[in-house]
Design a protein around this motif. Structure first.
Motif, PDB file in Angstrom:
ATOM      1  N   ASP A 255       3.057  14.886 -12.043  1.00 40.65           N
ATOM      2  CA  ASP A 255       2.998  15.365 -10.660  1.00 40.65           C
ATOM      3  C   ASP A 255       2.562  16.825 -10.561  1.00 40.65           C
ATOM      4  N   GLY A 256       2.151  17.400 -11.710  1.00 36.84           N
ATOM      5  CA  GLY A 256       1.685  18.781 -11.731  1.00 36.84           C
ATOM      6  C   GLY A 256       2.761  19.808 -12.017  1.00 36.84           C
ATOM      7  N   THR A 257       4.021  19.385 -12.110  1.00 37.93           N
ATOM      8  CA  THR A 257       5.106  20.306 -12.421  1.00 37.93           C
ATOM      9  C   THR A 257       4.881  20.945 -13.786  1.00 37.93           C
ATOM     10  N   ARG A 258       5.077  22.265 -13.874  1.00 36.17           N
ATOM     11  CA  ARG A 258       4.879  22.979 -15.138  1.00 36.17           C
ATOM     12  C   ARG A 258       6.106  23.819 -15.474  1.00 36.17           C
ATOM     13  N   ASP A 259       6.401  23.872 -16.738  1.00 31.56           N
ATOM     14  CA  ASP A 259       7.490  24.724 -17.239  1.00 31.56           C
ATOM     15  C   ASP A 259       7.060  25.229 -18.610  1.00 31.56           C
ATOM     16  N   PRO A 260       6.072  26.131 -18.660  1.00 28.36           N
ATOM     17  CA  PRO A 260       5.427  26.485 -19.928  1.00 28.36           C
ATOM     18  C   PRO A 260       6.270  27.333 -20.876  1.00 28.36           C
ATOM     19  N   ARG A 261       7.453  27.739 -20.441  1.00 29.67           N
ATOM     20  CA  ARG A 261       8.297  28.577 -21.295  1.00 29.67           C
ATOM     21  C   ARG A 261       9.588  27.872 -21.711  1.00 29.67           C
ATOM     22  N   ALA A 262       9.592  26.551 -21.659  1.00 27.85           N
ATOM     23  CA  ALA A 262      10.791  25.796 -22.025  1.00 27.85           C
ATOM     24  C   ALA A 262      10.419  24.633 -22.934  1.00 27.85           C
ATOM     25  N   VAL A 263      11.322  24.303 -23.845  1.00 25.19           N
ATOM     26  CA  VAL A 263      11.185  23.120 -24.682  1.00 25.19           C
ATOM     27  C   VAL A 263      12.531  22.413 -24.685  1.00 25.19           C
ATOM     28  N   ARG A 264      12.485  21.087 -24.593  1.00 25.30           N
ATOM     29  CA  ARG A 264      13.729  20.325 -24.662  1.00 25.30           C
ATOM     30  C   ARG A 264      14.124  20.081 -26.114  1.00 25.30           C
ATOM     31  N   LEU A 265      15.432  20.103 -26.364  1.00 26.61           N
ATOM     32  CA  LEU A 265      15.990  19.761 -27.671  1.00 26.61           C
ATOM     33  C   LEU A 265      17.078  18.724 -27.440  1.00 26.61           C
ATOM     34  N   PHE A 266      16.814  17.496 -27.861  1.00 23.12           N
ATOM     35  CA  PHE A 266      17.801  16.432 -27.728  1.00 23.12           C
ATOM     36  C   PHE A 266      18.786  16.512 -28.889  1.00 23.12           C
ATOM     37  N   ALA A 267      20.081  16.498 -28.563  1.00 27.70           N
ATOM     38  CA  ALA A 267      21.126  16.611 -29.582  1.00 27.70           C
ATOM     39  C   ALA A 267      22.275  15.690 -29.209  1.00 27.70           C
ATOM     40  N   GLU A 268      22.566  14.749 -30.086  1.00 26.14           N
ATOM     41  CA  GLU A 268      23.601  13.766 -29.781  1.00 26.14           C
ATOM     42  C   GLU A 268      24.995  14.370 -29.899  1.00 26.14           C
ATOM     43  N   GLY A 269      25.959  13.713 -29.233  1.00 25.09           N
ATOM     44  CA  GLY A 269      27.347  14.157 -29.283  1.00 25.09           C
ATOM     45  C   GLY A 269      28.080  13.505 -30.425  1.00 25.09           C
ATOM     46  N   VAL A 270      28.771  12.406 -30.158  1.00 19.31           N
ATOM     47  CA  VAL A 270      29.485  11.700 -31.218  1.00 19.31           C
ATOM     48  C   VAL A 270      28.478  11.215 -32.251  1.00 19.31           C
ATOM     49  N   PRO A 271      28.630  11.582 -33.526  1.00 16.02           N
ATOM     50  CA  PRO A 271      27.613  11.271 -34.530  1.00 16.02           C
ATOM     51  C   PRO A 271      27.355   9.782 -34.677  1.00 16.02           C
ATOM     52  N   THR A 272      26.087   9.443 -34.909  1.00 20.97           N
ATOM     53  CA  THR A 272      25.700   8.055 -35.118  1.00 20.97           C
ATOM     54  C   THR A 272      26.455   7.441 -36.287  1.00 20.97           C
ATOM     55  N   ALA A 273      26.661   8.217 -37.355  1.00 16.07           N
ATOM     56  CA  ALA A 273      27.266   7.685 -38.573  1.00 16.07           C
ATOM     57  C   ALA A 273      28.790   7.806 -38.579  1.00 16.07           C
ATOM     58  N   GLU A 274      29.395   8.189 -37.480  1.00 18.20           N
ATOM     59  CA  GLU A 274      30.843   8.381 -37.448  1.00 18.20           C
ATOM     60  C   GLU A 274      31.564   7.038 -37.525  1.00 18.20           C
ATOM     61  N   THR A 275      32.642   6.992 -38.310  1.00 15.66           N
ATOM     62  CA  THR A 275      33.431   5.773 -38.434  1.00 15.66           C
ATOM     63  C   THR A 275      34.323   5.603 -37.215  1.00 15.66           C
ATOM     64  N   PRO A 276      34.830   4.395 -36.972  1.00 17.37           N
ATOM     65  CA  PRO A 276      35.756   4.198 -35.848  1.00 17.37           C
ATOM     66  C   PRO A 276      36.983   5.097 -35.928  1.00 17.37           C
ATOM     67  N   ALA A 277      37.508   5.312 -37.136  1.00 15.53           N
ATOM     68  CA  ALA A 277      38.676   6.182 -37.287  1.00 15.53           C
ATOM     69  C   ALA A 277      38.341   7.621 -36.913  1.00 15.53           C
ATOM     70  N   GLU A 278      37.157   8.075 -37.336  1.00 15.83           N
ATOM     71  CA  GLU A 278      36.741   9.434 -36.984  1.00 15.83           C
ATOM     72  C   GLU A 278      36.533   9.568 -35.482  1.00 15.83           C
ATOM     73  N   ALA A 279      35.933   8.543 -34.870  1.00 19.41           N
ATOM     74  CA  ALA A 279      35.731   8.576 -33.427  1.00 19.41           C
ATOM     75  C   ALA A 279      37.054   8.615 -32.686  1.00 19.41           C
ATOM     76  N   SER A 280      38.043   7.863 -33.185  1.00 19.17           N
ATOM     77  CA  SER A 280      39.362   7.857 -32.552  1.00 19.17           C
ATOM     78  C   SER A 280      40.013   9.232 -32.644  1.00 19.17           C
ATOM     79  N   THR A 281      39.896   9.871 -33.812  1.00 21.27           N
ATOM     80  CA  THR A 281      40.462  11.213 -33.983  1.00 21.27           C
ATOM     81  C   THR A 281      39.790  12.202 -33.057  1.00 21.27           C
ATOM     82  N   ARG A 282      38.470  12.119 -32.955  1.00 23.87           N
ATOM     83  CA  ARG A 282      37.733  13.032 -32.076  1.00 23.87           C
ATOM     84  C   ARG A 282      38.197  12.865 -30.619  1.00 23.87           C
ATOM     85  N   GLN A 283      38.395  11.630 -30.196  1.00 22.99           N
ATOM     86  CA  GLN A 283      38.813  11.385 -28.820  1.00 22.99           C
ATOM     87  C   GLN A 283      40.218  11.922 -28.554  1.00 22.99           C
TER      88      GLN A 283
END
Length: 481
Positions: A255-283
């Motif tokens: 649509d023509g929108t510009r933001d030439p001085r920004a870059v997105r960085l995607f960063a996950e929260g709860v790790p993909t490789a986290e075990t159920p026990a680790e996820a429970s502790t984090r919660q």
């Protein structure tokens, strides 16, 4: 950060008495170190409490010199050359000298090998290949090849940081290996960044190892990066950070929108490789916003948002976009912190499109739709992050917060790193509603500290500092005893 911050802000007037107890590794003895730490006018930013306000790290002379060498014209030339191969589809011909993924592979290898020749043996380049048997989007057995440049560290060679861009491309039909698919934005732009950084880094000595990889098979299902990650895992290397550069060619939306001085960085929260026990502790104890990938993202903002890059990093609290993903996911699956750089606004009219004319308008992922100044600034962000990571100590390991006692103070423990220039550690903390670390407590070369703040009310982290003031990413402590 300035040099004075490694030891605090100088004399302060005591308004709150805080005691820190420390155990030094050198003597393995525990000593009580009374410190008087109180807020002053100079420390007004952030919450009141021990320490001084957290501030971004400023680029030193060496980093500024490195970033000045990044060449915008070289980046443009790389993007245009990759687009000129017609298609770089993973299923395209590999034995054609002019067109297809094989020709692109050989050209990337030749260029990176030329850069490595100036490294005095510190940088090596390899064609990392395997045969992918029929699988999703791979109808016949297909050789997939990554082109990998490795700058070996001279202090901590087993500590590794990785950046990738995928050199394969696609047309609208992901199985169309014949039509033109120049792939300028997706993802010659990312490959150009890693290739230009390989050229600049080849003549320098890095403390940790840096891997710059042009991977294949991304559009068919992250095949090349998955193989790279598994090879690194099998070799027992310590990957402490990885970034995919995927679609970083332009800041202009459809649509023509510009933001030439920004870059997105995607960063996950709860790790993909986290075990159920680790996820429970984090919660149960919090820290949903404190995964290793989120700490890595905070580090990126800390070292890359400055005048040397001219960029703002927009951290997106997600693993990736809906319906899509990139090569950082292969590293997340191995349990390593990773993120994805991508442009702030996407133009879907030019991504994954066959080259064609519609009502006199040309469509397709062509170099003409790239902003080469923007790609260059993204390269500066990557360069600042890679070099700052590789020259700093590693992220502290074994960080724990003692949770076996009902007290209103907090005891933190961690393992001492083995870097020869390690100066000590800093405890960082923030209110539970804050997204960024707010205050810093220098604690010296110790592996245990007790802070007069309740672990129930704030979040804590630990980072390492070397004698030159380089700081590591923060380690978020796990509950322990």
């Amino acid at each position: 950060m300035g040099a004075n911050e490694s030891t605090g802000e100088g004399p302060t007037r005591s308004t709150r008495r805080t005691f820190l107890s420390a155990s030094a590794v050198a003597t393995a003895a525990t000593v009580a170190v009374p410190l008087t730490i109180g807020p002053t006018a100079a420390q007004a930013a952030g919450p009141a409490g021990p320490g001084h306000p957290a501030r971004p790290q400023t680029p030193d002379r060496e980093l500024r010199a490195l970033l000045r060498e990044v060449d915008r014209d070289r980046i443009e030339a790389i993007v245009r050359r990759l687009a000129a191969f017609g298609t770089r589809h993973t299923l395209s011909r590999q034995d054609d000298l002019v067109r297809g993924i094989g020709a692109a592979r050989d050209w990337i290898f030749e260029q990176l090998s030329g850069y490595a020749a100036a490294s005095g043996g510190r940088m090596t380049v390899e064609l990392q290949s395997y045969v992918q048997e029929p699988a999703s989007r791979i109808p016949v057995a297909t050789r997939i090849t990554n082109v990998v440049a490795t700058l070996r560290g001279n202090v901590s060679p087993n500590r590794v940081y990785v950046i990738t861009g995928h050199y394969d491309s696609r047309a609208t039909d992901v199985m169309d290996a014949v039509s033109d698919a120049p792939g300028a934005d997706d993802d010659a732009s990312g490959v150009a960044v890693l290739m230009e950084l390989a050229r600049v880094l080849a003549t320098r000595r890095s403390e940790a190892t840096i891997v710059l990889a042009a991977v294949a098979g991304e559009e068919q299902g992250l095949y090349g990066s998955a193989y790279l990650a598994k090879q690194l895992k099998a070799a027992g290397v310590d990957v402490q950070g990885m970034f995919s550069n995927d679609i970083i060619g332009s800041s202009t939306a459809d649509d023509g929108t510009r933001d030439p001085r920004a870059v997105r960085l995607f960063a996950e929260g709860v790790p993909t490789a986290e075990t159920p026990a680790e996820a429970s502790t984090r919660q149960s104890v919090g820290g949903e916003n404190d995964s290793p990938s989120r700490q890595l993202a905070r580090f990126v903002s800390d070292v890359a948002e400055n005048g040397a890059t001219g960029m703002r990093v927009r951290v997106i609290y997600r693993r990736d976009r809906y319906l899509r993903g990139s090569d950082h996911i292969s590293f997340l699956r191995e349990g390593w912190p990773a993120g994805r750089f991508t442009e702030p606004n996407e133009d879907f009219a030019h991504q994954h499109q066959d080259v064609r004319l519609v009502d006199g308008v040309q469509y397709g992922d062509l170099p003409e739709f790239c902003d080469f100044d923007y790609i260059t600034r993204v390269a500066l962000v990557n360069g600042a992050v890679l070099w700052s990571l590789a020259q700093a100590p590693g992220t502290p390991k074994g960080a724990t917060v003692v949770t076996t006692n009902l007290t209103n103070d907090t005891t933190l423990r961690w393992q001492r790193g083995d870097e020869p220039d390690l100066a000590g550690y800093e405890v960082v903390w923030r209110e539970t509603t804050a997204a960024e670390w707010q205050r810093v407590i220098p604690v010296g070369d110790v592996t245990e500290v007790t802070v007069d703040l309740s672990k129930d009310n704030v979040f804590f982290g630990v980072r390492a500092v070397d004698r030159d003031g380089h700081r590591s990413p923060v380690a978020f402590p796990r509950p322990g005893s």
